[in-house]
Design an enzyme around this catalytic site. Structure first.
Site, PDB file in Angstrom:
ATOM      1  N   ASP A  19      -1.666   1.239  -3.687  1.00  0.00           N
ATOM      2  CA  ASP A  19      -2.600   0.246  -4.206  1.00  0.00           C
ATOM      3  C   ASP A  19      -3.968   0.834  -4.550  1.00  0.00           C
ATOM      4  O   ASP A  19      -4.930   0.088  -4.772  1.00  0.00           O
ATOM      5  CB  ASP A  19      -2.743  -0.916  -3.222  1.00  0.00           C
ATOM      6  CG  ASP A  19      -3.246  -0.473  -1.859  1.00  0.00           C
ATOM      7  OD1 ASP A  19      -3.005   0.690  -1.493  1.00  0.00           O
ATOM      8  OD2 ASP A  19      -3.872  -1.288  -1.154  1.00  0.00           O
ATOM      9  N   LYS A  37     -11.605   0.214   0.980  1.00  0.00           N
ATOM     10  CA  LYS A  37     -11.646   1.640   0.747  1.00  0.00           C
ATOM     11  C   LYS A  37     -11.255   1.871  -0.704  1.00  0.00           C
ATOM     12  O   LYS A  37     -10.625   1.014  -1.324  1.00  0.00           O
ATOM     13  CB  LYS A  37     -10.759   2.396   1.722  1.00  0.00           C
ATOM     14  CG  LYS A  37      -9.304   1.960   1.792  1.00  0.00           C
ATOM     15  CD  LYS A  37      -8.613   2.722   2.924  1.00  0.00           C
ATOM     16  CE  LYS A  37      -7.117   2.469   2.963  1.00  0.00           C
ATOM     17  NZ  LYS A  37      -6.772   1.357   3.869  1.00  0.00           N
ATOM     18  N   ASP A  90      -2.935   6.311  -3.312  1.00  0.00           N
ATOM     19  CA  ASP A  90      -1.739   5.662  -2.759  1.00  0.00           C
ATOM     20  C   ASP A  90      -1.266   4.483  -3.603  1.00  0.00           C
ATOM     21  O   ASP A  90      -1.769   4.247  -4.707  1.00  0.00           O
ATOM     22  CB  ASP A  90      -1.994   5.217  -1.314  1.00  0.00           C
ATOM     23  CG  ASP A  90      -2.912   4.009  -1.240  1.00  0.00           C
ATOM     24  OD1 ASP A  90      -3.738   3.847  -2.146  1.00  0.00           O
ATOM     25  OD2 ASP A  90      -2.791   3.222  -0.281  1.00  0.00           O
ATOM     26  N   SER A 145       0.791  -1.226   0.000  1.00  0.00           N
ATOM     27  CA  SER A 145       0.000   0.000   0.000  1.00  0.00           C
ATOM     28  C   SER A 145       0.825   1.279   0.000  1.00  0.00           C
ATOM     29  O   SER A 145       1.573   1.536  -0.925  1.00  0.00           O
ATOM     30  CB  SER A 145      -0.955  -0.040   1.182  1.00  0.00           C
ATOM     31  OG  SER A 145      -1.799   1.065   1.134  1.00  0.00           O
ATOM     32  N   HIS A 146       0.728   2.027   1.104  1.00  0.00           N
ATOM     33  CA  HIS A 146       1.366   3.342   1.172  1.00  0.00           C
ATOM     34  C   HIS A 146       2.849   3.246   1.514  1.00  0.00           C
ATOM     35  O   HIS A 146       3.523   4.269   1.587  1.00  0.00           O
ATOM     36  CB  HIS A 146       0.651   4.203   2.203  1.00  0.00           C
ATOM     37  CG  HIS A 146       0.680   3.588   3.581  1.00  0.00           C
ATOM     38  ND1 HIS A 146      -0.110   2.506   3.910  1.00  0.00           N
ATOM     39  CD2 HIS A 146       1.398   3.876   4.674  1.00  0.00           C
ATOM     40  CE1 HIS A 146       0.130   2.165   5.161  1.00  0.00           C
ATOM     41  NE2 HIS A 146       1.048   2.973   5.656  1.00  0.00           N
ATOM     42  N   ASP A 167      -6.258   2.523  -2.858  1.00  0.00           N
ATOM     43  CA  ASP A 167      -7.425   2.542  -1.980  1.00  0.00           C
ATOM     44  C   ASP A 167      -7.518   3.802  -1.124  1.00  0.00           C
ATOM     45  O   ASP A 167      -8.517   4.017  -0.455  1.00  0.00           O
ATOM     46  CB  ASP A 167      -7.508   1.267  -1.111  1.00  0.00           C
ATOM     47  CG  ASP A 167      -6.291   1.052  -0.240  1.00  0.00           C
ATOM     48  OD1 ASP A 167      -5.338   1.853  -0.327  1.00  0.00           O
ATOM     49  OD2 ASP A 167      -6.281   0.064   0.526  1.00  0.00           O
ATOM     50  N   ARG A 168      -6.480   4.633  -1.149  1.00  0.00           N
ATOM     51  CA  ARG A 168      -6.562   5.891  -0.386  1.00  0.00           C
ATOM     52  C   ARG A 168      -6.798   7.065  -1.321  1.00  0.00           C
ATOM     53  O   ARG A 168      -6.541   6.975  -2.516  1.00  0.00           O
ATOM     54  CB  ARG A 168      -5.257   6.139   0.365  1.00  0.00           C
ATOM     55  CG  ARG A 168      -4.963   5.106   1.416  1.00  0.00           C
ATOM     56  CD  ARG A 168      -3.769   5.540   2.236  1.00  0.00           C
ATOM     57  NE  ARG A 168      -3.473   4.528   3.237  1.00  0.00           N
ATOM     58  CZ  ARG A 168      -2.786   4.771   4.343  1.00  0.00           C
ATOM     59  NH1 ARG A 168      -2.306   5.979   4.578  1.00  0.00           N
ATOM     60  NH2 ARG A 168      -2.563   3.806   5.211  1.00  0.00           N
TER      61      ARG A 168
HETATM   62  C1  VG1 Z   1      -2.670   2.354   8.532  1.00  0.00           C
HETATM   63  C2  VG1 Z   1      -3.823   3.295   8.771  1.00  0.00           C
HETATM   64  C3  VG1 Z   1      -5.136   2.536   8.736  1.00  0.00           C
HETATM   65  C4  VG1 Z   1      -5.264   1.786   7.401  1.00  0.00           C
HETATM   66  C5  VG1 Z   1      -4.037   0.911   7.203  1.00  0.00           C
HETATM   67  C6  VG1 Z   1      -4.039   0.242   5.846  1.00  0.00           C
HETATM   68  O1  VG1 Z   1      -2.616   1.383   9.562  1.00  0.00           O
HETATM   69  O2  VG1 Z   1      -3.679   3.975   9.984  1.00  0.00           O
HETATM   70  O3  VG1 Z   1      -6.195   3.438   8.916  1.00  0.00           O
HETATM   71  O4  VG1 Z   1      -6.411   1.000   7.389  1.00  0.00           O
HETATM   72  O5  VG1 Z   1      -2.846   1.690   7.285  1.00  0.00           O
HETATM   73  O6  VG1 Z   1      -4.112   1.185   4.823  1.00  0.00           O
HETATM   74  P1  VG1 Z   1      -1.620   1.494  10.819  1.00  0.00           P
HETATM   75  O7  VG1 Z   1      -1.819   0.242  11.583  1.00  0.00           O
HETATM   76  O8  VG1 Z   1      -0.244   1.663  10.247  1.00  0.00           O
HETATM   77  O9  VG1 Z   1      -2.038   2.724  11.549  1.00  0.00           O
HETATM   78  V1  VG1 Z   1      -3.419   0.847   3.330  1.00  0.00           V
HETATM   79  O10 VG1 Z   1      -3.912   1.965   2.277  1.00  0.00           O
HETATM   80  O11 VG1 Z   1      -1.807   0.958   3.781  1.00  0.00           O
HETATM   81  O12 VG1 Z   1      -3.762  -0.712   3.018  1.00  0.00           O
HETATM   82 CO    CO Z   2      -3.549   1.458   0.418  1.00  0.00          CO
END
Ligand code: VG1
Ligand code: CO
Length: 543
Positions: A279, A376, A277, A113-114, A281-282
């Site tokens: 993948d 998302k 982001d 993801s991010h 989803d953000r």
């Molecule tokens: C983070 C965010 C959370 C989100 C998760 C996955 O998790 O705070 O809100 O659902 O990333 O997002 P954490 O445990 O690091 O706070 V994604 O777009 O990275 O799949």
């Molecule tokens: Co993501």
């Protein structure tokens, strides 16, 4: 071509976090590391005969290799059919869409993801269930338990599959269907939003920039925003998915999307800016001179939802993660619908959506979505905003200010302390938890504490309980301080500090956010002894 049984031994640390298993690429490249996790997934699925599984990723480094491995293991486990995105590409929301549309048994998403990509970056893998959403904890725990008891995995030794040509081939008796990654998703978006109105908006010279950040959403944004909706070429920037994201940190916030923010604050700013982001989803929503906080975006979408044809009948309920601001709660109250507070992570929204209890969901971490899929969805949020702008004729700034005037403003910020020593981070949380019972009734600065607790969630549908989901200090006026440790990082620990303060008075709606929250920040730092314990004098990222 035969099915090979390869001896293996368990790896430590294969427990999925907030969103799947995320590790450094180099860790995933160890022989057997990915294979073990995938074996554990297939073993926990049980009988795969006759089943369809969806597979795709965000195109980051190691994506193609991992896709080949997983296809060959799927064949060895008797999966009937795999639907794979062309080039190994599928955004997270597109995987969710494809699972649902094609009645698949589940899907495997390859993404961190991010988190940054490239040979020195991160890689990740996540399993999604039949409803299209992230596997709930009982499944991820079962997968983890399997990883700890493996002695072999099964894999076909057939030659690699051509991922670049759309069409169907077979791999050791399994059908592999390489699909257009955008088609099903674009069709779904066309049913939710007023594409004619948005097309007309662009026809009137409305200008937009969408920053794909070198990650997966570029092809989706180009096909839909430039293709179907007729925005001029160049509207989508950084639109090619690259293995290292072109050096971008594909986490859409004003810090990482600095190029877009500068443009939107500049003299010739477009009307609308957005970013997604790794993948897809953000989402980040930006107007001229204003970045909309994700919590506000959720609330504004909820308040204006009926402007979009797919939501014209109204929304059933809203859910937000606990640290997300309470702006959406006020909208839910005004609409007379329920608002649920869940732990961080999209997997907690699935049951509520499946049960028809909520339509919209959101997280403060730039995540917004609805029951159209079970993830998302970055581009969906951007299209929702385009639909609101087209239907209302208002600017982003107007929509936001009018929303605050009607509902009040929830000043909100997140302070991240990244890559902190893991023991120091744990000690900080433990010390905070120890203080909780004594906090209620105390006066801290200008605030009085109403409640100090560690958030526990009981799922109203299946009654499963998730505890230790974040330390909350809630003041008598509703202002909040929340601490939790990230479950997506791959280096040390990340402490997240969330701050929120409600302001009803429109005359005080245009303060600087950090100033508006400064006394809460001081309280949070002193109660947690964050600086002393972590050795950090300031957060690494403030959003
Ligand atoms: C983070 C965010 C959370 C989100 C998760 C996955 O998790 O705070 O809100 O659902 O990333 O997002 P954490 O445990 O690091 O706070 V994604 O777009 O990275 O799949
Ligand atoms: Co993501």
């Amino acid at each position: 071509m035969t099915i090979q049984t390869v001896a293996t031994t368990p790896f430590a640390g294969q427990r999925p976090g907030t969103s799947g298993l995320r590790k450094k690429v180099t860790e995933f490249q160890q022989p057997g590391y990915l294979e073990n996790f995938v074996e554990a997934i297939f073993l926990s699925l049980g009988d795969c005969n006759g089943r369809t599984v969806v597979l795709g990723g965000d195109g980051r480094y190691f994506n193609r290799d991992a896709i080949q491995t997983i296809l060959h293991m799927a064949a060895a486990h008797g999966v009937a059919r795999m639907l794979v995105g062309q080039g190994g590409i599928l955004s997270t929301p597109a995987v969710s869409c494809v699972i649902r549309k094609h009645g698949a048994f589940g899907g495997i998403v390859l993404s961190a993801s991010h988190n940054p990509g490239g040979p020195d970056g991160d890689f990740g893998i996540k399993y999604n269930i039949e409803n299209g959403g992230p596997a709930p904890e009982k499944i991820t725990e079962a997968i983890f338990a399997r990883t700890q008891a493996l002695s072999s995995y099964r894999i076909s030794d057939a030659p690699p599959v051509n991922l670049d040509e759309i069409g169907t081939t077979t791999l050791d008796g399994m059908q592999v269907e390489v699909i257009d990654p955008v088609l099903d998703y674009a069709e779904l978006m066309g049913r939710l939003f007023d594409f004619d109105a948005i097309r007309a908006l662009f026809g009137r010279g409305f200008r937009m920039k969408f920053d794909g950040m070198g990650a997966v959403s570029g092809p989706y944004a180009k096909a839909i925003i430039e293709g179907v909706l007729g925005a001029p070429g160049g509207t989508v920037i950084n639109g090619e998915p690259l293995e290292d994201f072109g050096g971008h940190h594909p986490d859409p916030n004003p810090v990482n999307a600095a190029e877009l923010i500068a443009l939107m604050n500049g003299p010739d700013a477009p009307d609308f800016g957005a970013a997604s982001d790794g993948d897809g989803d953000r989402n980040m929503i930006v107007g001229r001179g204003i970045a909309v906080t994700p919590s506000d975006s959720l609330a504004i979408i909820a308040a204006n939802a009926t402007l979009a044809p797919g939501y014209a009948a109204g929304i059933k309920g809203i859910a937000r993660s606990m640290p997300t601001s309470m702006a959406a709660d006020r909208v839910a109250e005004a609409l007379g619908i329920a608002c649920y507070e869940t732990p961080t992570g999209w997997k907690y929204f699935g049951n509520l959506m499946d049960a028809g209890m909520v339509t919209l969901c959101g997280e403060e971490s730039y995540g917004t979505g609805s029951s159209h899929v079970r993830e998302k969805d970055g581009l969906w949020a951007v299209l929702f905003w385009l639909n609101m702008l087209a239907a209302s004729g208002k600017s982003v700034e107007q929509l936001v200010s009018e929303h605050w005037a009607r509902f009040g403003r929830n000043y909100y910020s997140r302070h991240d302390y990244e890559a902190v020593d893991a023991l120091a981070a744990d000690a900080t949380m433990t010390a905070l938890r120890d203080k909780l019972p004594t906090l209620a009734g105390q006066t801290l600065g200008e605030y009085r504490v109403a409640l100090g607790d560690d958030f526990v969630y009981t799922d109203p549908v299946d009654h499963s309980v998730a505890s230790r989901q974040g330390v909350r200090i809630i003041m008598t006026d509703g202002s909040r301080i929340v601490f939790r440790l990230s479950g997506t990082g791959t280096e040390g620990a990340t402490v997240r500090l969330y701050l929120e303060r409600y302001e009803a008075d429109p005359a005080r709606h245009h303060l600087d956010t950090q100033e508006a929250l400064s006394s809460l920040v001081a309280i949070a730092e002193s109660v947690s002894e964050l600086r002393q314990r972590t050795g950090r004098q300031q957060p690494s990222v403030v959003t």
